[in-house]
Design an enzyme around this catalytic site. Structure first.
Site, PDB file in Angstrom:
ATOM      1  N   LYS A 193     -39.579   5.237 -18.673  1.00 24.30           N
ATOM      2  CA  LYS A 193     -39.543   5.507 -20.128  1.00 24.30           C
ATOM      3  C   LYS A 193     -38.710   4.462 -20.858  1.00 24.30           C
ATOM      4  O   LYS A 193     -39.079   4.000 -21.935  1.00 24.30           O
ATOM      5  CB  LYS A 193     -38.971   6.913 -20.381  1.00 24.30           C
ATOM      6  CG  LYS A 193     -39.819   8.031 -19.759  1.00 24.30           C
ATOM      7  CD  LYS A 193     -39.192   9.398 -19.940  1.00 24.30           C
ATOM      8  CE  LYS A 193     -37.918   9.628 -19.162  1.00 24.30           C
ATOM      9  NZ  LYS A 193     -38.074   9.681 -17.685  1.00 24.30           N
ATOM     10  N   GLY A 207     -31.177   8.333 -16.943  1.00 22.02           N
ATOM     11  CA  GLY A 207     -30.858   6.939 -16.665  1.00 22.02           C
ATOM     12  C   GLY A 207     -32.083   6.126 -17.022  1.00 22.02           C
ATOM     13  O   GLY A 207     -33.076   6.183 -16.301  1.00 22.02           O
ATOM     14  N   HIS A 208     -32.046   5.456 -18.163  1.00 21.77           N
ATOM     15  CA  HIS A 208     -33.215   4.707 -18.642  1.00 21.77           C
ATOM     16  C   HIS A 208     -32.909   3.219 -18.537  1.00 21.77           C
ATOM     17  O   HIS A 208     -32.024   2.712 -19.211  1.00 21.77           O
ATOM     18  CB  HIS A 208     -33.534   5.103 -20.094  1.00 21.77           C
ATOM     19  CG  HIS A 208     -33.971   6.538 -20.234  1.00 21.77           C
ATOM     20  ND1 HIS A 208     -34.348   7.099 -21.423  1.00 21.77           N
ATOM     21  CD2 HIS A 208     -34.106   7.517 -19.302  1.00 21.77           C
ATOM     22  CE1 HIS A 208     -34.692   8.369 -21.228  1.00 21.77           C
ATOM     23  NE2 HIS A 208     -34.540   8.647 -19.954  1.00 21.77           N
ATOM     24  N   GLN A 224     -35.659  12.943 -19.017  1.00 20.55           N
ATOM     25  CA  GLN A 224     -36.234  13.762 -17.942  1.00 20.55           C
ATOM     26  C   GLN A 224     -37.764  13.789 -18.115  1.00 20.55           C
ATOM     27  O   GLN A 224     -38.313  12.818 -18.602  1.00 20.55           O
ATOM     28  CB  GLN A 224     -35.639  15.183 -17.922  1.00 20.55           C
ATOM     29  CG  GLN A 224     -34.178  15.228 -17.464  1.00 20.55           C
ATOM     30  CD  GLN A 224     -33.190  14.838 -18.541  1.00 20.55           C
ATOM     31  OE1 GLN A 224     -33.187  15.386 -19.628  1.00 20.55           O
ATOM     32  NE2 GLN A 224     -32.324  13.893 -18.260  1.00 20.55           N
ATOM     33  N   ALA A 277     -31.167   5.853 -11.100  1.00 22.87           N
ATOM     34  CA  ALA A 277     -30.468   4.984 -12.048  1.00 22.87           C
ATOM     35  C   ALA A 277     -29.139   5.604 -12.472  1.00 22.87           C
ATOM     36  O   ALA A 277     -28.239   4.914 -12.938  1.00 22.87           O
ATOM     37  CB  ALA A 277     -31.353   4.739 -13.276  1.00 22.87           C
ATOM     38  N   ASP A 298     -47.613  -2.439  -9.810  1.00 20.02           N
ATOM     39  CA  ASP A 298     -47.353  -3.540  -8.877  1.00 20.02           C
ATOM     40  C   ASP A 298     -46.803  -3.056  -7.533  1.00 20.02           C
ATOM     41  O   ASP A 298     -46.954  -3.741  -6.516  1.00 20.02           O
ATOM     42  CB  ASP A 298     -46.358  -4.531  -9.510  1.00 20.02           C
ATOM     43  CG  ASP A 298     -45.074  -3.832  -9.948  1.00 20.02           C
ATOM     44  OD1 ASP A 298     -45.164  -2.934 -10.816  1.00 20.02           O
ATOM     45  OD2 ASP A 298     -43.993  -4.155  -9.411  1.00 20.02           O
ATOM     46  N   ASP A 303     -37.899   9.332 -14.364  1.00 22.18           N
ATOM     47  CA  ASP A 303     -37.828   7.951 -13.858  1.00 22.18           C
ATOM     48  C   ASP A 303     -39.176   7.261 -13.825  1.00 22.18           C
ATOM     49  O   ASP A 303     -39.448   6.415 -12.966  1.00 22.18           O
ATOM     50  CB  ASP A 303     -37.179   7.921 -12.457  1.00 22.18           C
ATOM     51  CG  ASP A 303     -35.835   8.624 -12.451  1.00 22.18           C
ATOM     52  OD1 ASP A 303     -35.123   8.519 -13.460  1.00 22.18           O
ATOM     53  OD2 ASP A 303     -35.505   9.278 -11.443  1.00 22.18           O
ATOM     54  N   GLU A 304     -40.024   7.583 -14.780  1.00 18.80           N
ATOM     55  CA  GLU A 304     -41.365   6.985 -14.837  1.00 18.80           C
ATOM     56  C   GLU A 304     -41.321   5.578 -15.428  1.00 18.80           C
ATOM     57  O   GLU A 304     -42.327   4.852 -15.368  1.00 18.80           O
ATOM     58  CB  GLU A 304     -42.294   7.852 -15.698  1.00 18.80           C
ATOM     59  CG  GLU A 304     -42.576   9.246 -15.142  1.00 18.80           C
ATOM     60  CD  GLU A 304     -41.568  10.289 -15.623  1.00 18.80           C
ATOM     61  OE1 GLU A 304     -40.563   9.896 -16.266  1.00 18.80           O
ATOM     62  OE2 GLU A 304     -41.779  11.481 -15.358  1.00 18.80           O
ATOM     63  N   ARG A 361     -28.960   8.015  -5.867  1.00 23.84           N
ATOM     64  CA  ARG A 361     -29.584   8.728  -4.747  1.00 23.84           C
ATOM     65  C   ARG A 361     -30.976   8.156  -4.458  1.00 23.84           C
ATOM     66  O   ARG A 361     -31.702   7.812  -5.399  1.00 23.84           O
ATOM     67  CB  ARG A 361     -29.755  10.218  -5.090  1.00 23.84           C
ATOM     68  CG  ARG A 361     -28.457  10.978  -5.147  1.00 23.84           C
ATOM     69  CD  ARG A 361     -28.693  12.421  -5.548  1.00 23.84           C
ATOM     70  NE  ARG A 361     -29.092  12.558  -6.939  1.00 23.84           N
ATOM     71  CZ  ARG A 361     -29.438  13.700  -7.520  1.00 23.84           C
ATOM     72  NH1 ARG A 361     -29.467  14.808  -6.811  1.00 23.84           N
ATOM     73  NH2 ARG A 361     -29.763  13.747  -8.794  1.00 23.84           N
TER      74      ARG A 361
HETATM   75  P1  GDP Z   1     -36.767   6.213 -16.831  1.00 22.97           P
HETATM   76  O1  GDP Z   1     -35.702   7.187 -16.501  1.00 22.97           O
HETATM   77  O2  GDP Z   1     -38.096   6.869 -17.031  1.00 22.97           O
HETATM   78  O3  GDP Z   1     -36.405   5.310 -17.992  1.00 22.97           O
HETATM   79  O4  GDP Z   1     -36.934   5.266 -15.557  1.00 22.97           O
HETATM   80  P2  GDP Z   1     -35.744   4.601 -14.673  1.00 22.97           P
HETATM   81  O5  GDP Z   1     -35.139   3.493 -15.447  1.00 22.97           O
HETATM   82  O6  GDP Z   1     -34.834   5.663 -14.161  1.00 22.97           O
HETATM   83  O7  GDP Z   1     -36.552   4.099 -13.419  1.00 22.97           O
HETATM   84  C1  GDP Z   1     -37.576   3.169 -13.510  1.00 22.97           C
HETATM   85  C2  GDP Z   1     -37.227   1.966 -12.631  1.00 22.97           C
HETATM   86  O8  GDP Z   1     -38.384   1.187 -12.420  1.00 22.97           O
HETATM   87  C3  GDP Z   1     -36.229   1.037 -13.274  1.00 22.97           C
HETATM   88  O9  GDP Z   1     -35.483   0.402 -12.255  1.00 22.97           O
HETATM   89  C4  GDP Z   1     -37.101   0.014 -13.990  1.00 22.97           C
HETATM   90  O10 GDP Z   1     -36.460  -1.247 -14.172  1.00 22.97           O
HETATM   91  C5  GDP Z   1     -38.245  -0.103 -13.016  1.00 22.97           C
HETATM   92  N1  GDP Z   1     -39.571  -0.366 -13.623  1.00 22.97           N
HETATM   93  C6  GDP Z   1     -40.077   0.064 -14.806  1.00 22.97           C
HETATM   94  N2  GDP Z   1     -41.366  -0.317 -14.920  1.00 22.97           N
HETATM   95  C7  GDP Z   1     -41.678  -0.990 -13.786  1.00 22.97           C
HETATM   96  C8  GDP Z   1     -42.881  -1.591 -13.293  1.00 22.97           C
HETATM   97  O11 GDP Z   1     -43.940  -1.568 -13.912  1.00 22.97           O
HETATM   98  N3  GDP Z   1     -42.804  -2.163 -12.049  1.00 22.97           N
HETATM   99  C9  GDP Z   1     -41.666  -2.180 -11.311  1.00 22.97           C
HETATM  100  N4  GDP Z   1     -41.702  -2.760 -10.122  1.00 22.97           N
HETATM  101  N5  GDP Z   1     -40.518  -1.621 -11.746  1.00 22.97           N
HETATM  102  C10 GDP Z   1     -40.539  -1.029 -12.955  1.00 22.97           C
HETATM  103  P1  IMO Z   2     -34.574  10.386 -16.611  1.00 21.13           P
HETATM  104  O1  IMO Z   2     -34.457  10.592 -18.104  1.00 21.13           O
HETATM  105  C1  IMO Z   2     -34.948  12.195 -12.665  1.00 21.13           C
HETATM  106  C2  IMO Z   2     -33.002  16.074 -12.077  1.00 21.13           C
HETATM  107  C3  IMO Z   2     -31.845  16.127 -11.103  1.00 21.13           C
HETATM  108  C4  IMO Z   2     -32.008  17.538 -10.580  1.00 21.13           C
HETATM  109  C5  IMO Z   2     -32.459  18.307 -11.810  1.00 21.13           C
HETATM  110  C6  IMO Z   2     -31.329  19.045 -12.540  1.00 21.13           C
HETATM  111  O2  IMO Z   2     -33.845   9.186 -16.116  1.00 21.13           O
HETATM  112  O3  IMO Z   2     -35.995  10.454 -16.168  1.00 21.13           O
HETATM  113  P2  IMO Z   2     -29.333  18.196 -14.083  1.00 21.13           P
HETATM  114  O4  IMO Z   2     -28.208  17.264 -13.792  1.00 21.13           O
HETATM  115  O5  IMO Z   2     -30.192  17.771 -15.219  1.00 21.13           O
HETATM  116  O6  IMO Z   2     -28.887  19.626 -14.219  1.00 21.13           O
HETATM  117  O7  IMO Z   2     -30.234  18.159 -12.742  1.00 21.13           O
HETATM  118  O8  IMO Z   2     -33.026  17.356 -12.697  1.00 21.13           O
HETATM  119  N1  IMO Z   2     -32.866  15.069 -13.160  1.00 21.13           N
HETATM  120  C7  IMO Z   2     -33.545  13.924 -13.201  1.00 21.13           C
HETATM  121  N2  IMO Z   2     -34.396  13.361 -12.314  1.00 21.13           N
HETATM  122  N3  IMO Z   2     -34.705  11.557 -13.841  1.00 21.13           N
HETATM  123  C8  IMO Z   2     -33.889  12.127 -14.764  1.00 21.13           C
HETATM  124  O9  IMO Z   2     -33.745  11.629 -15.999  1.00 21.13           O
HETATM  125  C9  IMO Z   2     -33.225  13.328 -14.438  1.00 21.13           C
HETATM  126  N4  IMO Z   2     -32.347  14.124 -15.084  1.00 21.13           N
HETATM  127  C10 IMO Z   2     -32.147  15.190 -14.302  1.00 21.13           C
HETATM  128  O10 IMO Z   2     -31.990  15.170 -10.087  1.00 21.13           O
HETATM  129  O11 IMO Z   2     -33.059  17.594  -9.650  1.00 21.13           O
HETATM  130 MG    MG Z   3     -34.263   7.506 -15.016  1.00 18.89          MG
END
Ligand code: GDP
Ligand code: IMO
Ligand code: MG
Length: 435
Positions: free
Chosen positions: A16, A40-41, A224, A299, A333, A13-14, A303
Site C-alpha cells: 500500500k 508499516g508502509h 492493515q 516492516a 516480479d 503488507d500488500e 517477523r
Molecule cells: P504495506 O504495509 O502494504 O505498505 O506493505 P509493506 O511495506 O509492509 O510491504 C511491502 C514490501 O514489498 C516492502 O518491502 C516494499 O518495498 C516491497 N514492494 C512493494 N511493491 C513491490 C513489488 O512490486 N515488488 C517487490 N519485489 N517488492 C515490492
Molecule cells: P500494514 O498496514 C500485516 C496483524 C498482526 C496480528 C494482528 C493483530 O503494514 O499492512 P495488532 O498489533 O494490530 O493488534 O495485531 O494484525 N497486523 C498486521 N499484519 N500488516 C499490518 O499492517 C498489520 N497490522 C497488524 O501481525 O496478526
Molecule cells: Mg506493512
C-alpha cells in the site's frame, strides 16, 4: 479528480505504501483513517527506504496535506520519532501533517496490556505487533479513552489518566501481576506532546468537507487489510480497527457518497504475519522461496511473514466487501523464476466445496485450497514500463486473477521502486492513478 480509497485486499503488507506514494501526485490530500503504528508502509525514494507507521505515505510530496483521522490510535512517542525521521530526510512534517481532535491517544499502559494479554494466551496468542493497539481501541469502545482534544488541557490529562490508571490497576490485581508505569511522567509527556501538536489539531471531518467542496481530491490510505478488519476479517485473528472501506466513513467523517472509487491492493501471492488461518500457506521450499525473493519480513516487527499462493477466494471476498473497481497487483516480479504458479480458486472443507470465507475460524483452518496451475514466464519483469513489455504468460496470470476476482487490473507493480510499475492504459480505473 475523484476521491479514491486504497484498501488492502489480503492480510496486510500488500504494498500500500508504495502505491500511495506512486499515485499521490494525482491528489491534494492523503488521509489515514484507521490503525496506529502497527502499520508499516514502505516507501523507497531514490534508493532510500522509509517505513511509515503513522504518517501517511504521501508525506514525501511537497504541498500535499497529510491527515491523521478520528479512527486512528496515536502513540505520541511513535509519532514524534517518525516525524523526526521524515524531517531528517528534508520533508516538513510540521507544515504538512494535521491531526484529528477526535483520534485516540495510545498510552504506555496499552502496550503493557497488549504484551500481558499475549503472554497470558500462550500458544493461543494472536501474534499482535505488541504496540498496544487492541487495548487502546478497548478503552475507546469502553468510553474511557484519552483523545487528542484531551491532551491539549493539563486538567483533562490528569483526570483521564487517573481513571485509566484505576481501571488498569484493577486489571493487574485481578491477574495477579504488577506493572511499573510511571503515570506522572506520562502526564508530563502528554502535556508536552499536546503543546507541540496544538497548532496542527483540527476537526478533520469539517476540514475534509471544506477541501472536497473546493474541489481538492483526497486519497484515503488504509492500513492493515480486509482480512484483518475487526468485523470482516478472520476474527479473532484480526486487528481492532475497521481496515475495510467502512473505516473511511467512520474514521474520517467522510460520507460514502464522497468516496468516488475503491482501489484494492493485492499481492500476486499471499502473506500473513501473526496467527490465524492462511489456507494457501506453504511450509516448504516454495514458501521459503517466496519469502526470500519477496523480502517477506515484517516492516514493523521484522517477523518472517508466512507465505502462500494467490488465493482468489480471499481477493474476491475483499472485492465484494469493499466494492473494488480495480486492483493494483503488486510483487509480480517475485514470481519471475517459477515454472508453474498455482492459484487457489476455491476450498475443500471435508467433503464439500466452499467458495467463500466461513465465519468460524476453526472451519477456515480446516479448508484446503483447490488449485489451478498457471504457466510461469521464467523471465525478469522488473524492467517493464509498458503493458506490452510484460511476458505473455505474465499477462495471462494477471488476466486470470482479474477474471477470478471480477475486477480489472489497472496497475501492476514489478519492484519496490516507484518506477517499477506498469499501468494498463486500456482500463477505466487507470484514470484514477494520474492527473
Ligand atoms: P504495506 O504495509 O502494504 O505498505 O506493505 P509493506 O511495506 O509492509 O510491504 C511491502 C514490501 O514489498 C516492502 O518491502 C516494499 O518495498 C516491497 N514492494 C512493494 N511493491 C513491490 C513489488 O512490486 N515488488 C517487490 N519485489 N517488492 C515490492
Ligand atoms: P500494514 O498496514 C500485516 C496483524 C498482526 C496480528 C494482528 C493483530 O503494514 O499492512 P495488532 O498489533 O494490530 O493488534 O495485531 O494484525 N497486523 C498486521 N499484519 N500488516 C499490518 O499492517 C498489520 N497490522 C497488524 O501481525 O496478526
Ligand atoms: Mg506493512
Amino acid at each position: 479528480m475523484p476521491n479514491i480509497a486504497i484498501i488492502g485486499g489480503q492480510w496486510g503488507d500488500e504494498g500500500k505504501g508504495k502505491i500511495v506514494d506512486l499515485i499521490t501526485p494525482a491528489f491534494e490530500i492523503v488521509a489515514r483513517f484507521n490503525g496506529g503504528h502497527n502499520a508499516g508502509h514502505t516507501v523507497i525514494r531514490a534508493g532510500t527506504k522509509l517505513v511509515l507507521h503513522l504518517i501517511p505515505s504521501g508525506i514525501l510530496h511537497d504541498g500535499v496535506l497529510c491527515v491523521l483521522g478520528h479512527g486512528l490510535v496515536i502513540d505520541p512517542a511513535a509519532l514524534d520519532a517518525e516525524s523526526r525521521e521524515v524531517e531528517a530526510l528534508g520533508f516538513d512534517v510540521a507544515a504538512n501533517l494535521v491531526i484529528s481532535d477526535r483520534a485516540h491517544v495510545l498510552l504506555p499502559h496499552h502496550r503493557a496490556l497488549d504484551l500481558m494479554s499475549e503472554e497470558r494466551k500462550g500458544s493461543a496468542r494472536l501474534g499482535t505487533t505488541g504496540r498496544g493497539i487492541g487495548p487502546c481501541y478497548e478503552d475507546k469502545a469502553a468510553r474511557r479513552g484519552m483523545r487528542i482534544s484531551d491532551v491539549l488541557l493539563r486538567d483533562r490529562i490528569d483526570a483521564k489518566l487517573a481513571a485509566l490508571r484505576e481501571h488498569f490497576e484493577a486489571l493487574c490485581r485481578g491477574h495477579g501481576v504488577s506493572s511499573d508505569i510511571d503515570w506522572s511522567k506520562t502526564a508530563d509527556d502528554l502535556e508536552g506532546f499536546g503543546a507541540r501538536i496544538a497548532p496542527r489539531v483540527r476537526d478533520i471531518a469539517a476540514l475534509l468537507h471544506r477541501q472536497m467542496t473546493d474541489g481538492y481530491a483526497v486519497l484515503f490510505e488504509g492500513a492493515q487489510a480486509t482480512l484483518l478488519d475487526l468485523d470482516h476479517g478472520t476474527y479473532p485473528f484480526v486487528t481492532s480497527s475497521s481496515a475495510g472501506v467502512g473505516g473511511v466513513v467512520t474514521g474520517l467523517g467522510v460520507p460514502p457518497s464522497k468516496i468516488d472509487g475503491v482501489l484494492g491492493i493485492v499481492k500476486a501471492y499471499t502473506t500473513r504475519v501473526g496467527t490465524g488461518p492462511l489456507p494457501t500457506e506453504l511450509k516448504d521450499e516454495a514458501g521459503e522461496g517466496l519469502r526470500e525473493r519477496g523480502g517477506e519480513y515484517g516492516a514493523t516487527t521484522g517477523r518472517p511473514r508466512r507465505c502462500g499462493w494467490f488465493d482468489a477466494v480471499v481477493a474476491r471476498y475483499s472485492a465484494r466487501l469493499n466494492g473494488f473497481e480495480g486492483i493494483a497487483l503488486t510483487k509480480l516480479d517475485v514470481l519471475d523464476t517459477l515454472e508453474e504458479i498455482p492459484i487457489c480458486v476455491g476450498y475443500r472443507y471435508r467433503n464439500t466445496r466452499l467458495d467463500d470465507i466461513p465465519a468460524d475460524v476453526t472451519i477456515y483452518e480446516e479448508c484446503k485450497p483447490i488449485y489451478e496451475n498457471m504457466k510461469g514466464w521464467k523471465t525478469p519483469t522488473s524492467h517493464a514500463r509498458e503493458w506490452r513489455e510484460l511476458p505473455q504468460e505474465a499477462r495471462d496470470y494477471i488476466r486470470k486473477i482479474g477474471d477470478l476476482v471480477g475486477v480489472e487490473v489497472p496497475l501492476v507493480s514489478i519492484g519496490p521502486d516507484r518506477d517499477e510499475s506498469v499501468i494498463d492504459e486500456s482500463t477505466r480505473t487507470a484514470g484514477w492513478l494520474r492527473r
